[in-house]
Design a protein around this motif. Structure first.
Motif, PDB file in Angstrom:
ATOM      1  N   GLU A  67       0.827  -1.201   0.000  1.00 53.29           N
ATOM      2  CA  GLU A  67       0.000   0.000   0.000  1.00 53.29           C
ATOM      3  C   GLU A  67       0.867   1.259   0.000  1.00 53.29           C
ATOM      4  OE1 GLU A  67      -2.499  -0.483   3.395  1.00 53.29           O
ATOM      5  OE2 GLU A  67      -3.640  -2.132   2.485  1.00 53.29           O
ATOM      6  N   SER A  68       1.945   1.239   0.779  1.00 49.96           N
ATOM      7  CA  SER A  68       2.858   2.386   0.812  1.00 49.96           C
ATOM      8  C   SER A  68       3.495   2.613  -0.552  1.00 49.96           C
ATOM      9  CB  SER A  68       3.956   2.164   1.853  1.00 49.96           C
ATOM     10  OG  SER A  68       3.425   2.117   3.142  1.00 49.96           O
ATOM     11  N   VAL A  69       3.868   1.526  -1.211  1.00 55.76           N
ATOM     12  CA  VAL A  69       4.476   1.644  -2.548  1.00 55.76           C
ATOM     13  C   VAL A  69       3.478   2.256  -3.517  1.00 55.76           C
ATOM     14  CG1 VAL A  69       5.278   0.286  -4.519  1.00 55.76           C
ATOM     15  CG2 VAL A  69       6.203  -0.151  -2.252  1.00 55.76           C
ATOM     16  N   ALA A  70       2.214   1.843  -3.414  1.00 57.42           N
ATOM     17  CA  ALA A  70       1.202   2.407  -4.307  1.00 57.42           C
ATOM     18  C   ALA A  70       1.034   3.901  -4.056  1.00 57.42           C
ATOM     19  CB  ALA A  70      -0.127   1.677  -4.106  1.00 57.42           C
ATOM     20  N   THR A  71       0.988   4.284  -2.780  1.00 59.89           N
ATOM     21  CA  THR A  71       0.863   5.706  -2.433  1.00 59.89           C
ATOM     22  C   THR A  71       2.076   6.487  -2.925  1.00 59.89           C
ATOM     23  OG1 THR A  71      -0.380   5.088  -0.462  1.00 59.89           O
ATOM     24  CG2 THR A  71       0.508   7.306  -0.522  1.00 59.89           C
ATOM     25  N   LEU A  72       3.246   5.931  -2.676  1.00 57.47           N
ATOM     26  CA  LEU A  72       4.475   6.614  -3.093  1.00 57.47           C
ATOM     27  C   LEU A  72       4.566   6.699  -4.615  1.00 57.47           C
ATOM     28  CD1 LEU A  72       7.039   5.184  -0.535  1.00 57.47           C
ATOM     29  CD2 LEU A  72       6.052   7.469  -0.585  1.00 57.47           C
ATOM     30  N   VAL A  77       4.528  10.222  -9.336  1.00 59.54           N
ATOM     31  CA  VAL A  77       3.981  10.752 -10.589  1.00 59.54           C
ATOM     32  C   VAL A  77       3.776  12.259 -10.465  1.00 59.54           C
ATOM     33  CG1 VAL A  77       1.936  10.728 -12.069  1.00 59.54           C
ATOM     34  CG2 VAL A  77       2.939   8.577 -11.314  1.00 59.54           C
ATOM     35  N   GLU A  78       3.217  12.696  -9.322  1.00 58.92           N
ATOM     36  CA  GLU A  78       3.020  14.129  -9.100  1.00 58.92           C
ATOM     37  C   GLU A  78       4.352  14.866  -9.060  1.00 58.92           C
ATOM     38  OE1 GLU A  78       0.644  14.713  -5.611  1.00 58.92           O
ATOM     39  OE2 GLU A  78      -0.925  13.371  -6.312  1.00 58.92           O
ATOM     40  N   GLU A  82       5.933  17.916 -11.343  1.00 63.77           N
ATOM     41  CA  GLU A  82       6.512  19.141 -10.772  1.00 63.77           C
ATOM     42  C   GLU A  82       7.966  19.296 -11.218  1.00 63.77           C
ATOM     43  OE1 GLU A  82       6.064  19.025  -6.549  1.00 63.77           O
ATOM     44  OE2 GLU A  82       3.885  18.890  -6.650  1.00 63.77           O
ATOM     45  N   LEU A  83       8.679  18.186 -11.254  1.00 60.90           N
ATOM     46  CA  LEU A  83      10.080  18.221 -11.676  1.00 60.90           C
ATOM     47  C   LEU A  83      10.201  18.650 -13.132  1.00 60.90           C
ATOM     48  CD1 LEU A  83      13.033  17.656 -10.965  1.00 60.90           C
ATOM     49  CD2 LEU A  83      12.658  15.292 -11.691  1.00 60.90           C
ATOM     50  N   ALA A  84       9.287  18.183 -13.977  1.00 60.23           N
ATOM     51  CA  ALA A  84       9.316  18.578 -15.392  1.00 60.23           C
ATOM     52  C   ALA A  84       9.095  20.082 -15.519  1.00 60.23           C
ATOM     53  CB  ALA A  84       8.266  17.805 -16.177  1.00 60.23           C
ATOM     54  N   VAL A  85       8.125  20.614 -14.753  1.00 62.15           N
ATOM     55  CA  VAL A  85       7.863  22.059 -14.790  1.00 62.15           C
ATOM     56  C   VAL A  85       9.078  22.824 -14.291  1.00 62.15           C
ATOM     57  CG1 VAL A  85       6.457  23.886 -13.766  1.00 62.15           C
ATOM     58  CG2 VAL A  85       5.368  21.812 -14.626  1.00 62.15           C
TER      59      VAL A  85
END
Length: 173
Positions: A67-72, A77-78, A82-85
């Motif tokens: 579950e933690s891996v899914a959340t992370l 992805v978010e 942000e990194l691309a911007v």
């Protein structure tokens, strides 16, 4: 359970044939055997129960980790967006800084040219100053001699020169 009794009876027969000593299986020894079997069985049962509990807790931990891996992963992805911007903004800033650095290089070259001209002018002035100081040093003894000569002139000499209608060229100098 009777099967165990048969196995023990056969083992006693084999023991007699090998060592020539008789052994008998009595109900008391069979009961001791059963009590020992119960003890071993309960010990093994406890061990297996502990292992099952550990496995269950391990599975729970794996589920939590999943579950933690899914959340992370969602957060990643978010953060990637942000990194691309931020990367695009950084590239824009870098391009702006590069342009400004090139402009600064041009100004630096112009300033260096002005500095070189000023240094050449300072060098020329220093050369003229040295020449003037050399001439001044050369004229210094003549100036001191003239001052000494002025000290030797008396007011009566000045009145004599005034009385002359046409003073000579040496006096006029």
């Amino acid at each position: 359970m009777g099967n165990f009794q048969d196995i023990v009876t056969k083992a006693c027969g084999t023991y007699f044939e090998t060592f020539r000593r008789r052994t008998h299986v009595t109900p008391k020894s069979y009961l001791s055997f059963l009590n020992g079997y119960k003890t071993v069985y309960s010990d093994k049962h406890k061990e297996i129960k502990e292992l099952a509990m550990r496995m269950d807790s391990g599975l729970e931990k794996l589920q939590e980790a999943s579950e933690s891996v899914a959340t992370l992963s969602l957060e990643l992805v978010e953060k990637d967006k942000e990194l691309a911007v931020a990367s695009v903004e950084a590239e824009a800033v870098l391009a702006d800084v590069t342009v400004k650095a090139q402009g600064a290089e041009v100004i630096k070259a112009q300033v260096q040219g002005v500095k070189d001209k000023a240094q050449a002018l300072v060098d020329l002035i220093n050369a003229d100053k040295e020449v003037a100081e050399a001439k001044l040093e050369a004229a210094e003894p003549a100036l001191q001699a003239a001052e000494q000569a002025l000290l030797t002139i008396k007011p009566s000499d000045i009145s004599t020169v005034r009385k002359l209608a046409k003073p000579s060229l040496l006096i006029m100098r």
